[in-house]
Design a protein around this motif. Structure first.
Motif, PDB file in Angstrom:
ATOM      1  N   LYS A 111      64.427-100.923  37.991  1.00 44.79           N
ATOM      2  CA  LYS A 111      63.769 -99.744  37.200  1.00 44.79           C
ATOM      3  C   LYS A 111      62.388-100.434  37.197  1.00 44.79           C
ATOM      4  CE  LYS A 111      66.748 -97.011  35.037  1.00 44.79           C
ATOM      5  NZ  LYS A 111      67.195 -95.817  34.211  1.00 44.79           N
ATOM      6  N   ASN A 112      62.087-101.963  36.534  1.00 47.46           N
ATOM      7  CA  ASN A 112      60.287-101.898  36.761  1.00 47.46           C
ATOM      8  C   ASN A 112      59.621-101.783  37.946  1.00 47.46           C
ATOM      9  OD1 ASN A 112      61.108-102.212  34.004  1.00 47.46           O
ATOM     10  ND2 ASN A 112      61.589-104.023  34.439  1.00 47.46           N
ATOM     11  N   SER A 113      61.078-102.274  39.015  1.00 50.16           N
ATOM     12  CA  SER A 113      60.074-101.266  40.487  1.00 50.16           C
ATOM     13  C   SER A 113      59.271-100.451  40.638  1.00 50.16           C
ATOM     14  CB  SER A 113      60.620-102.694  41.265  1.00 50.16           C
ATOM     15  OG  SER A 113      61.491-102.099  41.925  1.00 50.16           O
ATOM     16  N   ILE A 114      59.861 -99.488  40.149  1.00 50.84           N
ATOM     17  CA  ILE A 114      59.101 -98.409  40.747  1.00 50.84           C
ATOM     18  C   ILE A 114      58.052 -97.990  40.577  1.00 50.84           C
ATOM     19  CG2 ILE A 114      61.662 -97.150  40.670  1.00 50.84           C
ATOM     20  CD1 ILE A 114      61.137 -95.069  38.480  1.00 50.84           C
ATOM     21  N   GLY A 115      57.450 -98.386  39.674  1.00 51.66           N
ATOM     22  CA  GLY A 115      55.782 -97.840  39.314  1.00 51.66           C
ATOM     23  C   GLY A 115      54.921 -97.296  40.174  1.00 51.66           C
ATOM     24  N   ASN A 116      55.305 -98.110  40.795  1.00 49.63           N
ATOM     25  CA  ASN A 116      54.026 -97.748  42.282  1.00 49.63           C
ATOM     26  C   ASN A 116      54.582 -97.012  43.901  1.00 49.63           C
ATOM     27  OD1 ASN A 116      55.712 -99.601  44.109  1.00 49.63           O
ATOM     28  ND2 ASN A 116      54.507-100.728  44.670  1.00 49.63           N
ATOM     29  N   TYR A 117      56.432 -96.598  43.008  1.00 51.46           N
ATOM     30  CA  TYR A 117      56.196 -95.788  44.542  1.00 51.46           C
ATOM     31  C   TYR A 117      56.047 -94.088  43.906  1.00 51.46           C
ATOM     32  CZ  TYR A 117      60.715 -97.785  45.066  1.00 51.46           C
ATOM     33  OH  TYR A 117      61.779 -98.627  44.797  1.00 51.46           O
ATOM     34  N   LEU A 118      55.141 -94.146  43.504  1.00 49.11           N
ATOM     35  CA  LEU A 118      54.231 -92.449  43.671  1.00 49.11           C
ATOM     36  C   LEU A 118      52.705 -92.864  44.063  1.00 49.11           C
ATOM     37  CD1 LEU A 118      55.912 -91.043  40.001  1.00 49.11           C
ATOM     38  CD2 LEU A 118      55.951 -90.202  42.301  1.00 49.11           C
ATOM     39  N   ASP A 119      52.022 -94.505  44.247  1.00 47.03           N
ATOM     40  CA  ASP A 119      50.465 -94.715  44.925  1.00 47.03           C
ATOM     41  C   ASP A 119      50.291 -93.334  45.688  1.00 47.03           C
ATOM     42  OD1 ASP A 119      50.680 -96.298  42.893  1.00 47.03           O
ATOM     43  OD2 ASP A 119      50.595 -97.747  44.190  1.00 47.03           O
ATOM     44  N   PRO A 120      51.528 -93.165  47.136  1.00 47.05           N
ATOM     45  CA  PRO A 120      50.802 -92.511  48.206  1.00 47.05           C
ATOM     46  C   PRO A 120      50.196 -90.699  47.541  1.00 47.05           C
ATOM     47  CG  PRO A 120      52.886 -93.781  48.611  1.00 47.05           C
ATOM     48  CD  PRO A 120      52.946 -93.604  47.629  1.00 47.05           C
ATOM     49  N   ILE A 121      50.564 -90.846  46.283  1.00 46.25           N
ATOM     50  CA  ILE A 121      50.275 -88.972  46.046  1.00 46.25           C
ATOM     51  C   ILE A 121      48.571 -89.659  44.724  1.00 46.25           C
ATOM     52  CG2 ILE A 121      50.808 -87.176  44.005  1.00 46.25           C
ATOM     53  CD1 ILE A 121      53.151 -87.109  44.826  1.00 46.25           C
ATOM     54  N   LEU A 122      49.702 -90.563  44.434  1.00 54.29           N
ATOM     55  CA  LEU A 122      48.440 -90.890  43.285  1.00 54.29           C
ATOM     56  C   LEU A 122      46.818 -91.881  43.913  1.00 54.29           C
ATOM     57  CD1 LEU A 122      50.299 -92.275  40.597  1.00 54.29           C
ATOM     58  CD2 LEU A 122      49.115 -90.148  40.238  1.00 54.29           C
ATOM     59  N   LYS A 123      47.107 -92.259  45.486  1.00 51.27           N
ATOM     60  CA  LYS A 123      45.951 -92.764  45.930  1.00 51.27           C
ATOM     61  C   LYS A 123      45.290 -92.415  47.100  1.00 51.27           C
ATOM     62  CE  LYS A 123      47.105 -97.334  43.304  1.00 51.27           C
ATOM     63  NZ  LYS A 123      47.117 -99.005  43.600  1.00 51.27           N
ATOM     64  N   GLU A 124      46.007 -91.521  47.549  1.00 50.01           N
ATOM     65  CA  GLU A 124      45.660 -91.549  49.277  1.00 50.01           C
ATOM     66  C   GLU A 124      46.207 -89.812  49.459  1.00 50.01           C
ATOM     67  OE1 GLU A 124      48.143 -93.306  52.154  1.00 50.01           O
ATOM     68  OE2 GLU A 124      48.886 -94.658  50.665  1.00 50.01           O
ATOM     69  N   GLY A 125      46.536 -88.813  47.882  1.00 46.68           N
ATOM     70  CA  GLY A 125      46.861 -87.609  47.961  1.00 46.68           C
ATOM     71  C   GLY A 125      47.555 -86.839  48.605  1.00 46.68           C
ATOM     72  N   LYS A 126      48.718 -87.828  49.512  1.00 47.59           N
ATOM     73  CA  LYS A 126      49.667 -87.278  49.734  1.00 47.59           C
ATOM     74  C   LYS A 126      51.390 -86.023  49.190  1.00 47.59           C
ATOM     75  CE  LYS A 126      49.575 -91.051  53.580  1.00 47.59           C
ATOM     76  NZ  LYS A 126      50.582 -92.155  54.255  1.00 47.59           N
ATOM     77  N   PRO A 127      51.624 -86.148  49.950  1.00 50.80           N
ATOM     78  CA  PRO A 127      53.061 -84.879  49.783  1.00 50.80           C
ATOM     79  C   PRO A 127      54.034 -85.919  49.883  1.00 50.80           C
ATOM     80  CG  PRO A 127      52.584 -83.756  51.375  1.00 50.80           C
ATOM     81  CD  PRO A 127      51.314 -84.925  51.456  1.00 50.80           C
ATOM     82  N   MET A 128      54.856 -85.817  48.828  1.00 50.43           N
ATOM     83  CA  MET A 128      56.324 -87.130  48.874  1.00 50.43           C
ATOM     84  C   MET A 128      57.477 -85.678  48.350  1.00 50.43           C
ATOM     85  SD  MET A 128      54.799 -90.186  46.464  1.00 50.43           S
ATOM     86  CE  MET A 128      55.692 -91.160  47.659  1.00 50.43           C
ATOM     87  N   GLY A 129      58.967 -86.628  49.163  1.00 52.59           N
ATOM     88  CA  GLY A 129      60.213 -85.983  48.664  1.00 52.59           C
ATOM     89  C   GLY A 129      60.181 -86.856  48.013  1.00 52.59           C
TER      90      GLY A 129
END
Length: 179
Positions: free
Chosen positions: A70-88
């Motif tokens: 669970k400590n490794s999931i912190g960057n999983y949302l970077d594509p949304i936050l840094k690149e503005g990409k939608p994710m699923g």
């Protein structure tokens, strides 16, 4: 397409995707190139069933299951936050974040003020209430039962008592290999 975290339901079993999910879901899926999944192999199969023309090699997958730290999931949302990409988020089967590790990502997305969009699809939980003949006015979802037989029997007795005491339908989920 809106930059958001899309929660994508997956049909159970071999039911054809187009018989269960609205065409709208397939359109959303076609426009997502980054997915958080429980199992990459089954997620690829689901995506191909949804749209046979989808280019799997252009898709990025983040694996999230019971073995993920669970400590490794912190960057999983970077594509949304840094690149503005939608994710699923694609669950192994059923609804993401319901008795599913996807709940950790959804909680993280909420903390980061990311828009979360659950897509329409079948929910085995609600379908079981609908077909059971038990009370649909009051029901509780209890997740997975304990794996150890003695603990599982004790939990089932507790759930049975709640049925009678609270006039409440008790739901739980089980994996096929423990069934």
């Amino acid at each position: 397409m809106e930059t958001a975290l899309y929660l994508i339901p997956v049909p159970l079993g071999e039911t054809p995707v187009e018989q269960v999910l609205p065409a709208y879901n397939a359109e959303i899926i076609r426009n997502i190139s980054v997915f958080i999944v429980e199992n990459v192999r089954s997620a690829r199969r689901f995506l191909k069933k949804t749209d046979k023309n989808i280019n799997i090699d252009d898709i990025e997958f983040y694996e999230l299951n019971e073995h993920t730290n669970k400590n490794s999931i912190g960057n999983y949302l970077d594509p949304i936050l840094k690149e503005g990409k939608p994710m699923g988020i694609i669950s192994e089967a059923g609804c993401p974040a319901v008795a599913d590790p996807g709940a950790d990502i959804v909680a993280l997305a909420q903390k980061k003020n990311i828009r979360i969009i659950p897509l329409v699809g079948p929910s085995s939980i609600l379908m079981s209430v609908m077909a059971s003949g038990f009370s649909g006015q009051s029901f509780a979802f209890n997740g997975y039962l304990p794996a150890k037989p003695q603990e599982r029997a004790q939990k089932l007795k507790q759930l049975e008592q709640r049925c009678y005491k609270e006039n409440q339908t008790q739901l739980f989920i089980e994996t096929p290999y423990r069934n």
